[in-house]
Write a protein that holds these residues in place. Structure first.
Motif, short mmCIF file in Angstrom:
data_model
loop_
_atom_site.label_atom_id
_atom_site.label_comp_id
_atom_site.label_asym_id
_atom_site.label_seq_id
_atom_site.Cartn_x
_atom_site.Cartn_y
_atom_site.Cartn_z
N VAL A 141 10.86 -5.94 -3.24
CA VAL A 141 11.38 -6.68 -2.08
C VAL A 141 10.68 -6.23 -0.81
N LEU A 142 10.45 -4.93 -0.66
CA LEU A 142 9.77 -4.42 0.53
C LEU A 142 8.36 -4.99 0.67
N ASN A 143 7.68 -5.14 -0.45
CA ASN A 143 6.32 -5.68 -0.42
C ASN A 143 6.29 -7.15 0.02
N THR A 202 15.66 -7.75 14.07
CA THR A 202 15.04 -6.45 13.84
C THR A 202 15.41 -5.98 12.44
N ILE A 203 14.41 -5.59 11.68
CA ILE A 203 14.65 -5.07 10.33
C ILE A 203 13.98 -3.71 10.26
N ILE A 204 14.79 -2.68 10.05
CA ILE A 204 14.29 -1.30 10.00
C ILE A 204 14.31 -0.84 8.54
N ARG A 212 6.27 -9.52 13.15
CA ARG A 212 5.38 -8.37 13.37
C ARG A 212 5.94 -7.14 12.66
N TYR A 213 5.02 -6.38 12.06
CA TYR A 213 5.39 -5.10 11.48
C TYR A 213 4.86 -4.00 12.37
N TYR A 214 5.69 -3.03 12.69
CA TYR A 214 5.29 -1.90 13.52
C TYR A 214 5.15 -0.66 12.64
N GLU A 215 4.17 0.14 12.92
CA GLU A 215 3.83 1.31 12.10
C GLU A 215 4.97 2.32 12.01
N ARG A 216 5.88 2.29 12.93
CA ARG A 216 7.01 3.23 12.87
C ARG A 216 7.99 2.87 11.76
#
Length: 174
Positions: free
Chosen positions: A91-93, A131-133, A108-112
């Motif tokens: 799912v993460l992929n 926002t998805i963390i 957008r994906y952020y490196e954090r």
């Protein structure tokens, strides 16, 4: 979003309260509070001066505005809280593909370790920032409206993301 904010969100499961939240979101709660004050004043005058014509509208108004205040507070709280969802590596992929398939904009994906995207404008919403963390094998999902409050568009966004992620998980297990 700083590393400190990200760690606080992962620990508490909610956005930190900032000064800007008071005038962007929480100020909206003063409207039903003002109406409650007017209804209480109306009831006070009705009982103090034995004016029976003000008792019924004052009681109805007080009841409606208390319910409206509870609704506003509940919605403001829901806008602060992240919903936690357990996921697999499969799912993460595919998370970015899922967000694009749901027609969210500016994915957008952020490196954090988090995604941000926006939803479109509708009749009931000016759009939301989603926002998805990523927190180990969990996703923390939040949708905050651009206006003070929505009827449930933000909740609908979160549910549609979770439903899509569940379908990927179920298809991977078949």
């Amino acid at each position: 979003m700083t590393n400190n904010e990200l760690a606080n969100i992962k620990a508490s499961g909610r956005w930190p309260v900032k000064f800007s939240d008071f005038y962007r979101h929480y100020f909206f709660a003063t409207i039903p509070l003002g109406c409650i004050f007017v209804a209480i004043t109306m009831l006070y005058n009705a009982f103090e001066f034995h004016n029976n014509e003000l008792k019924m509208p004052g009681t109805i108004g007080l009841s409606i505005f208390i319910l409206f205040f509870i609704f506003v507070i509940k919605r403001l709280y829901q806008n602060q809280v992240f919903e936690k969802y357990q996921v697999t590596d499969e799912v993460l992929n595919n998370l970015k593909k899922v967000l694009k398939s749901l027609h969210f904009h500016n994915v957008r994906y952020y490196e954090r370790g988090y995604f941000k995207c926006t939803s479109g404008v509708s009749w009931f919403s000016w759009g939301e920032e989603i926002t998805i963390i990523i927190d180990d094998n969990y996703l923390l999902i939040n949708s905050r409206p651009n206006q003070p409050i929505t009827l449930y568009e933000d909740r609908k966004n979160v549910k549609s993301i979770i439903k899509s992620l569940q379908s990927i998980h179920n298809n991977a297990n078949i």
